[in-house]
Write an enzyme that holds these catalytic residues in place. Structure first.
Site, PDB file in Angstrom:
ATOM      1  N   HIS A 123      -9.646  30.512  31.061  1.00  0.00           N
ATOM      2  CA  HIS A 123     -10.635  31.411  31.444  1.00  0.00           C
ATOM      3  C   HIS A 123     -11.140  32.065  30.067  1.00  0.00           C
ATOM      4  CE1 HIS A 123      -8.690  31.093  35.270  1.00  0.00           C
ATOM      5  NE2 HIS A 123      -9.948  31.130  35.691  1.00  0.00           N
ATOM      6  N   HIS A 146     -12.239  21.319  39.151  1.00  0.00           N
ATOM      7  CA  HIS A 146     -11.803  22.100  40.530  1.00  0.00           C
ATOM      8  C   HIS A 146     -11.977  21.066  41.798  1.00  0.00           C
ATOM      9  CE1 HIS A 146     -11.953  26.077  38.699  1.00  0.00           C
ATOM     10  NE2 HIS A 146     -12.075  26.741  39.584  1.00  0.00           N
ATOM     11  N   ARG A 181       0.833   7.893  26.881  1.00  0.00           N
ATOM     12  CA  ARG A 181       0.498   8.872  27.435  1.00  0.00           C
ATOM     13  C   ARG A 181       0.854   8.943  28.975  1.00  0.00           C
ATOM     14  NH1 ARG A 181       0.301  13.093  24.223  1.00  0.00           N
ATOM     15  NH2 ARG A 181      -1.897  13.981  23.508  1.00  0.00           N
ATOM     16  N   TYR A 213     -10.238  14.222  18.155  1.00  0.00           N
ATOM     17  CA  TYR A 213      -9.710  12.957  17.433  1.00  0.00           C
ATOM     18  C   TYR A 213     -10.746  12.588  16.623  1.00  0.00           C
ATOM     19  CZ  TYR A 213      -5.708  12.732  20.636  1.00  0.00           C
ATOM     20  OH  TYR A 213      -4.537  13.035  21.374  1.00  0.00           O
ATOM     21  N   TYR A 269      -4.622  24.554  32.833  1.00  0.00           N
ATOM     22  CA  TYR A 269      -5.632  24.351  32.761  1.00  0.00           C
ATOM     23  C   TYR A 269      -6.665  25.676  33.139  1.00  0.00           C
ATOM     24  CZ  TYR A 269      -8.744  20.384  31.952  1.00  0.00           C
ATOM     25  OH  TYR A 269      -9.520  19.492  31.067  1.00  0.00           O
TER      26      TYR A 269
END
Ligand code: HEM
Length: 486
Positions: free
Chosen positions: A275, A95, A8, A242, A272
């Site tokens: 909402h 954030h 990844r 997973y 991302y």
């Protein structure tokens, strides 16, 4: 697990190759960290269409796209049973590094490009110092209704973004300027501050000779470690669904080709924008609040007490990340996200799929898994699947079986998350040792951190409610849609 980390992580360019200024690699991409990086370069300005050579010369009106494809008609709950504790975790955690500098433009950012707990301690040393008590390493907090809470802006002069009508007595001073926006963000901000102070108490018993500074600095490292542990083993474990147990084991990368530095890309940020996960309402101890009632009302957490508020979030189902599921208070964000993608000259959704080794979609049905949405999408984009824009594709894509998201969110998000989480300095061989965290006791707090402990050790009550990122099973049974699958 090592393979997951390596495969990844290797999908992400490190150091980064692009930012939004040029469509080719420059030294500035590396040196100018006020830009977000880019996974793919912007479409060159002299191309025949906004997406390069594909798609129309003029893209469909962004407002029409959100009204047609994104506006919530009826609340669609997330089918794995995710709850609002999960939704607010996602928003609160991310954030700390998704920080667009809107004054300079959507390609710029004001964060530290990674997991740096700046959402707890503030964006710089100045804010951090304002949040500190300078006694026993602790953050400054006050007692209200018998519980500890962050200080008010009138007492701790931190720049926060409260609209003018928000009264002084509910303007709390928090690590992130926007965390007064929603009680769920205030909940997490408070819980992490309480956890910091709890860790300071533990460290002081171990090291009675340590001064305030050392206790503070060490507790901050423990909080960073706990954050990553909880993100990998509770949060990503839940969202990935997973069967495989994910573990946070930085030592697996020792000696491997891995850079302990990270850059946030603009595309990861747009991807991302989750909402739709925000539900329509929240029930706390019998009182129902709509999203509007929640806006800039951190005091709701204090009024009900932390325990009851948390319990309410655990029992509230999250929304599904899909088309027609943005509530009205976030619809403008979706529209702006599409517009920002255009300003930044994003390549098409299919180009991003190819970048992350996914096959491009050939038909609208294949992309959406829904005939009606496919038709609406096709009409908007003149029947050209290659013209679908990045954020639009992200929202309308069919979810993978037994998953919360479509394959593009999973295959883009996975690499960026793994890379970001494991690039924190504490994951390096030099940091990842007991002495960094105040000895075995601190190291153990990091290595055994869980979401449940984070809350249960900081609610100040002996009976801890169920803490999980899923609603308890009885809530799923009463699902309005009749979908009882967990
Ligand atoms: C009712 C709930 C929410 C409201 C009212 C809200 C509102 C906003 C607003 C006003 C912005 C600034 C966007 C702009 O000006 O273009 C924003 C940005 C963003 N939101 Fe939300 N949001 C909510 C929930 C969430 C949730 C649940 C997530 C999930 C992770 C999320 C993720 C983001 C991200 C990643 C950004 C970009 C931040 C940045 O780059 O500075 N939001 N949101």
């Amino acid at each position: 697990m090592k393979r997951i980390y390596l495969i990844r992580g290797a999908m992400v360019d490190s150091p980064p190759l692009f930012n939004s200024e040029h469509d080719y690699t420059t030294y500035d991409v590396y040196s100018n960290t006020s830009y977000f990086a880019r996974a793919l370069p912007p479409v060159p300005r002299d191309c025949p269409t906004p997406l390069g050579v594909v798609g129309p010369k003029e893209l469909p009106d962004a407002n029409l796209i959100v009204q047609t494809l994104m506006k919530r008609t009826q609340f669609k709950p997330e089918t794995m049973g995710s709850n609002a504790l999960f939704t607010f975790f996602a928003q609160h955690f991310t954030h700390q590094f998704f920080k667009t500098d809107f004054r300079r433009g959507p390609g710029f950012q004001w964060g530290g490009h990674g997991v740096d707990v700046s959402h707890v301690y503030g964006k710089d040393k100045h804010v951090e110092n304002l949040l500190r008590s300078f006694t026993d390493g602790k953050l400054k907090m006050q007692t209200m209704n018998g519980e500890t809470w962050p200080m008010l802006v009138k007492d701790v002069d931190i720049q926060m973004t409260y609209p003018p009508n928000v009264p002084e007595e509910i303007r709390f001073a928090l690590g992130h300027k926007d965390f007064g926006l929603l009680p769920g963000l205030f909940m997490y901000a408070t819980i992490w501050m309480r956890e910091h102070n709890r860790v300071c108490d533990v460290l002081k018993v171990e090291h009675p000779e340590w001064d305030d500074e050392r206790l503070f600095q060490t507790a901050k490292l423990v909080i960073l470690g706990e954050t990553i542990k909880i993100v990998v083993e509770d949060y990503v474990q839940h969202l990935s669904n997973y069967n495989f147990k994910l573990t946070f084991k930085p030592e697996l990368l020792f000696g491997e080709a891995h850079q302990y530095s990270n850059r946030i890309t603009a595309e990861f940020n747009h991807m991302y924008h989750w909402h739709p996960l925000m539900p329509e309402e929240f029930n706390i101890s019998g009182t129902t609040y709509g999203v509007k009632d929640f806006l800039f009302r951190p005091d709701i957490v204090i009024k009900h007490g932390m325990r009851n508020f948390v319990d309410g979030m655990v029992h509230q189902r999250a929304g599904a990340f899909t088309h027609h599921n943005h509530n009205q208070y976030t619809l403008h964000v979706a529209k702006e996200t599409i517009e920002h993608g255009r300003t930044l000259r994003y390549q098409s959704f299919n180009q991003y799929r190819k970048r992350f080794s996914l096959p491009p979609y050939k038909t609208f049905e294949d992309l959406t898994g829904d005939e009606e949405v496919a038709l609406q999408l096709s009409e908007l984009y003149g029947g050209d699947i290659e013209a679908v824009e990045f954020y639009v594709g992200i929202v309308v894509e069919k979810t993978r079986p037994k998953a919360m998201f479509g394959s593009t969110v999973i295959e883009l998000g996975g690499p960026f998350s793994v890379k970001g989480l494991l690039s924190a300095p504490i994951c390096s061989r030099q940091y990842w040792r007991p002495s960094t965290f105040g000895g075995e006791v601190g190291f153990d707090i990091v290595k055994t951190a869980t979401l449940e402990k984070l809350f249960c050790q900081n609610l100040g009550e002996s009976d801890c409610p169920t803490i999980a990122f899923k609603v308890p099973s009885e809530v799923v049974d009463t699902d309005l849609t009749g979908n009882t699958e967990l």
